[in-house]
Design an enzyme around this catalytic site. Sequence first.
Site, PDB file in Angstrom:
ATOM      1  N   LYS A 167     -21.767  -4.901   5.599  1.00 33.89           N
ATOM      2  CA  LYS A 167     -21.043  -4.431   4.407  1.00 33.89           C
ATOM      3  C   LYS A 167     -20.860  -5.584   3.408  1.00 33.89           C
ATOM      4  O   LYS A 167     -20.951  -5.401   2.203  1.00 33.89           O
ATOM      5  CB  LYS A 167     -19.668  -3.854   4.790  1.00 33.89           C
ATOM      6  CG  LYS A 167     -19.725  -2.522   5.509  1.00 33.89           C
ATOM      7  CD  LYS A 167     -18.366  -1.806   5.573  1.00 33.89           C
ATOM      8  CE  LYS A 167     -17.455  -2.275   6.660  1.00 33.89           C
ATOM      9  NZ  LYS A 167     -16.287  -1.404   6.900  1.00 33.89           N
TER      10      LYS A 167
ATOM     11  N   HIS B  24      -8.283   3.539  -3.123  1.00 32.38           N
ATOM     12  CA  HIS B  24      -9.171   3.674  -1.964  1.00 32.38           C
ATOM     13  C   HIS B  24     -10.167   4.791  -2.288  1.00 32.38           C
ATOM     14  O   HIS B  24      -9.770   5.870  -2.713  1.00 32.38           O
ATOM     15  CB  HIS B  24      -8.373   4.044  -0.724  1.00 32.38           C
ATOM     16  CG  HIS B  24      -7.463   2.954  -0.260  1.00 32.38           C
ATOM     17  ND1 HIS B  24      -6.852   2.959   0.971  1.00 32.38           N
ATOM     18  CD2 HIS B  24      -7.070   1.788  -0.860  1.00 32.38           C
ATOM     19  CE1 HIS B  24      -6.126   1.859   1.114  1.00 32.38           C
ATOM     20  NE2 HIS B  24      -6.229   1.137   0.001  1.00 32.38           N
TER      21      HIS B  24
ATOM     22  N   GLU C  97       0.853  -1.198   0.000  1.00 29.83           N
ATOM     23  CA  GLU C  97       0.000   0.000   0.000  1.00 29.83           C
ATOM     24  C   GLU C  97       0.883   1.240   0.000  1.00 29.83           C
ATOM     25  O   GLU C  97       1.830   1.328   0.774  1.00 29.83           O
ATOM     26  CB  GLU C  97      -0.889  -0.021   1.249  1.00 29.83           C
ATOM     27  CG  GLU C  97      -1.817   1.170   1.313  1.00 29.83           C
ATOM     28  CD  GLU C  97      -2.931   0.932   2.321  1.00 29.83           C
ATOM     29  OE1 GLU C  97      -3.549  -0.152   2.295  1.00 29.83           O
ATOM     30  OE2 GLU C  97      -3.146   1.844   3.133  1.00 29.83           O
TER      31      GLU C  97
ATOM     32  N   TYR D 116     -11.626  -4.504  11.373  1.00 27.03           N
ATOM     33  CA  TYR D 116     -10.812  -4.069  12.523  1.00 27.03           C
ATOM     34  C   TYR D 116     -10.686  -5.186  13.562  1.00 27.03           C
ATOM     35  O   TYR D 116     -11.578  -5.349  14.408  1.00 27.03           O
ATOM     36  CB  TYR D 116     -11.438  -2.822  13.165  1.00 27.03           C
ATOM     37  CG  TYR D 116     -11.540  -1.684  12.175  1.00 27.03           C
ATOM     38  CD1 TYR D 116     -10.532  -0.733  12.085  1.00 27.03           C
ATOM     39  CD2 TYR D 116     -12.618  -1.597  11.293  1.00 27.03           C
ATOM     40  CE1 TYR D 116     -10.594   0.283  11.139  1.00 27.03           C
ATOM     41  CE2 TYR D 116     -12.690  -0.592  10.346  1.00 27.03           C
ATOM     42  CZ  TYR D 116     -11.682   0.347  10.279  1.00 27.03           C
ATOM     43  OH  TYR D 116     -11.744   1.342   9.337  1.00 27.03           O
TER      44      TYR D 116
HETATM   45  P1  FAD Z   1     -17.527   2.215   8.328  1.00 24.68           P
HETATM   46  O1  FAD Z   1     -17.554   0.795   7.940  1.00 24.68           O
HETATM   47  O2  FAD Z   1     -18.561   3.123   7.781  1.00 24.68           O
HETATM   48  O3  FAD Z   1     -17.571   2.278   9.922  1.00 24.68           O
HETATM   49  C1  FAD Z   1     -17.330   3.495  10.604  1.00 24.68           C
HETATM   50  C2  FAD Z   1     -17.893   3.383  12.023  1.00 24.68           C
HETATM   51  O4  FAD Z   1     -19.309   3.420  11.978  1.00 24.68           O
HETATM   52  C3  FAD Z   1     -17.536   2.079  12.726  1.00 24.68           C
HETATM   53  O5  FAD Z   1     -17.402   2.357  14.092  1.00 24.68           O
HETATM   54  C4  FAD Z   1     -18.742   1.190  12.461  1.00 24.68           C
HETATM   55  O6  FAD Z   1     -18.864   0.158  13.394  1.00 24.68           O
HETATM   56  C5  FAD Z   1     -19.861   2.226  12.529  1.00 24.68           C
HETATM   57  N1  FAD Z   1     -21.049   1.934  11.720  1.00 24.68           N
HETATM   58  C6  FAD Z   1     -21.097   1.368  10.496  1.00 24.68           C
HETATM   59  N2  FAD Z   1     -22.374   1.337  10.044  1.00 24.68           N
HETATM   60  C7  FAD Z   1     -23.141   1.921  11.001  1.00 24.68           C
HETATM   61  C8  FAD Z   1     -24.528   2.212  11.126  1.00 24.68           C
HETATM   62  N3  FAD Z   1     -25.391   1.873  10.176  1.00 24.68           N
HETATM   63  N4  FAD Z   1     -24.944   2.840  12.254  1.00 24.68           N
HETATM   64  C9  FAD Z   1     -24.092   3.186  13.244  1.00 24.68           C
HETATM   65  N5  FAD Z   1     -22.764   2.924  13.179  1.00 24.68           N
HETATM   66  C10 FAD Z   1     -22.291   2.311  12.074  1.00 24.68           C
HETATM   67  N6  FAD Z   1      -8.919   6.448   5.481  1.00 24.68           N
HETATM   68  C11 FAD Z   1      -8.709   7.379   4.518  1.00 24.68           C
HETATM   69  O7  FAD Z   1      -9.108   8.542   4.676  1.00 24.68           O
HETATM   70  N7  FAD Z   1      -8.081   7.064   3.343  1.00 24.68           N
HETATM   71  C12 FAD Z   1      -7.637   5.810   3.094  1.00 24.68           C
HETATM   72  O8  FAD Z   1      -7.065   5.562   2.037  1.00 24.68           O
HETATM   73  C13 FAD Z   1      -7.845   4.802   4.089  1.00 24.68           C
HETATM   74  N8  FAD Z   1      -7.467   3.519   3.884  1.00 24.68           N
HETATM   75  C14 FAD Z   1      -7.746   2.556   4.822  1.00 24.68           C
HETATM   76  C15 FAD Z   1      -7.425   1.218   4.552  1.00 24.68           C
HETATM   77  C16 FAD Z   1      -7.709   0.211   5.484  1.00 24.68           C
HETATM   78  C17 FAD Z   1      -7.392  -1.225   5.156  1.00 24.68           C
HETATM   79  C18 FAD Z   1      -8.301   0.555   6.732  1.00 24.68           C
HETATM   80  C19 FAD Z   1      -8.571  -0.499   7.757  1.00 24.68           C
HETATM   81  C20 FAD Z   1      -8.625   1.883   7.004  1.00 24.68           C
HETATM   82  C21 FAD Z   1      -8.360   2.892   6.058  1.00 24.68           C
HETATM   83  N9  FAD Z   1      -8.712   4.224   6.277  1.00 24.68           N
HETATM   84  C22 FAD Z   1      -8.508   5.179   5.301  1.00 24.68           C
HETATM   85  C23 FAD Z   1      -9.277   4.636   7.565  1.00 24.68           C
HETATM   86  C24 FAD Z   1     -10.819   4.573   7.577  1.00 24.68           C
HETATM   87  O9  FAD Z   1     -11.343   5.503   6.665  1.00 24.68           O
HETATM   88  C25 FAD Z   1     -11.247   4.881   9.011  1.00 24.68           C
HETATM   89  O10 FAD Z   1     -10.880   3.840   9.870  1.00 24.68           O
HETATM   90  C26 FAD Z   1     -12.701   5.275   9.201  1.00 24.68           C
HETATM   91  O11 FAD Z   1     -12.817   5.841  10.515  1.00 24.68           O
HETATM   92  C27 FAD Z   1     -13.697   4.128   9.113  1.00 24.68           C
HETATM   93  O12 FAD Z   1     -13.812   3.684   7.849  1.00 24.68           O
HETATM   94  P2  FAD Z   1     -14.694   2.372   7.516  1.00 24.68           P
HETATM   95  O13 FAD Z   1     -14.721   2.239   6.063  1.00 24.68           O
HETATM   96  O14 FAD Z   1     -14.259   1.243   8.345  1.00 24.68           O
HETATM   97  O15 FAD Z   1     -16.131   2.917   8.022  1.00 24.68           O
END
Ligand code: FAD
Length: 318
Positions: free
Chosen positions: A200, A95, A19, A180
């Site tokens: 998801k 991403h 990455e 996570y």
């Molecule tokens: P989600 O899956 O939307 O979850 C976010 C939070 O909301 C979680 O606590 C989840 O449990 C909760 N949630 C989900 N659905 C609901 C619902 N319906 N109601 C209430 N709560 C809910 N960030 C960047 O900006 N750029 C990047 O390129 C980037 N790359 C990443 C790559 C990897 C492999 C990982 C693990 C993370 C990366 N991140 C990146 C960080 C990521 O954007 C953050 O961790 C962000 O805070 C959560 O993203 P997510 O897609 O997991 O969110």
Amino acid sequence: MKVTEHIQQAKGKTLFSFEVLPPVKGKSIESLFGVLDPLMEFNPSFINVTYHRSEQIFKRKANGTFDRIDIRKRPGTVGICAAIMNHYKVDAVPHLICGGFSMDETENALIDLNFLGIDNVLALRGDPPKNEKYFQPDPHGHHYAIDLVKQIEKLNRGQYVEEEIADGVKTDFCIGVAGYPEKHYESPNPDLDMMYLKNKIEAGADYITTQMFFDNSKYHAFVKKCREENVDVPIIPGLKPITSKKQLSGIPSLFHVDIPNDLAIEMMKCNNDKDSEKVGEEWLYQQTKDLIDSGAPVVHFYTLGKPHIIYNVMKRIL
Ligand code: FAD
């Protein structure tokens, strides 16, 4: 080729992926190739490119008031993915994040990616900008990664945001999402976090890439829990080297993951950066070896400025 196809074709052999961050504005693509060139001898199956949303800064005007200005330090993810594919003939995984994007803008980015022959996207929510505490979606954008997954999945069925487009081209993106092993920091508890992850996958995601972890037992427990919940897509472990004492507190505060005691103790004994790198490299090597031995589909390395450590580990592994 899709990430899931790479995994299927490997028939149980562990693959590798890297990455990278887009170069900061003003730097050339050569700076990125400089990171990737040495790593290409290990034949990564794909290369992920992170996305960095704009930050807001305040600029003082002549009359003493301030203008709020959006700056993007690392633009160009779509172009960089195309450059990587063109230069190395290897799949690039952009991403895509919800934050800062309307659904239309996301759709246009997906159309561009499709035109470029990019088969994969990692669908993420993104974090709040540095000066904000809570994530706020764009007024016409998505609140959670699942909504982005749903939009991509719809486009894969030829459904565009613009409802009048009839017979729209169907895309065929393979969709990755984040998982996570140590729980997302905003989730009330691991069970709810798992439920949102499962949602998801049910919405159309094809595989999971994990947040970094330093204790493999957390990854193994996470995979076990996913399987118990009938989440049976590939789960790609993400690994990052720890290379300095400063990171003992920096990584937990930034990424909300623990550093195991043994690693912390060894790191604290180090008197200089060279020694710290040695400790971090050995830890990364042991983690990688264990993941291969336990049949991880891919080991995904977050290079983040330390590609030489990953190079050294890969040299020992292959
Ligand atoms: P989600 O899956 O939307 O979850 C976010 C939070 O909301 C979680 O606590 C989840 O449990 C909760 N949630 C989900 N659905 C609901 C619902 N319906 N109601 C209430 N709560 C809910 N960030 C960047 O900006 N750029 C990047 O390129 C980037 N790359 C990443 C790559 C990897 C492999 C990982 C693990 C993370 C990366 N991140 C990146 C960080 C990521 O954007 C953050 O961790 C962000 O805070 C959560 O993203 P997510 O897609 O997991 O969110």
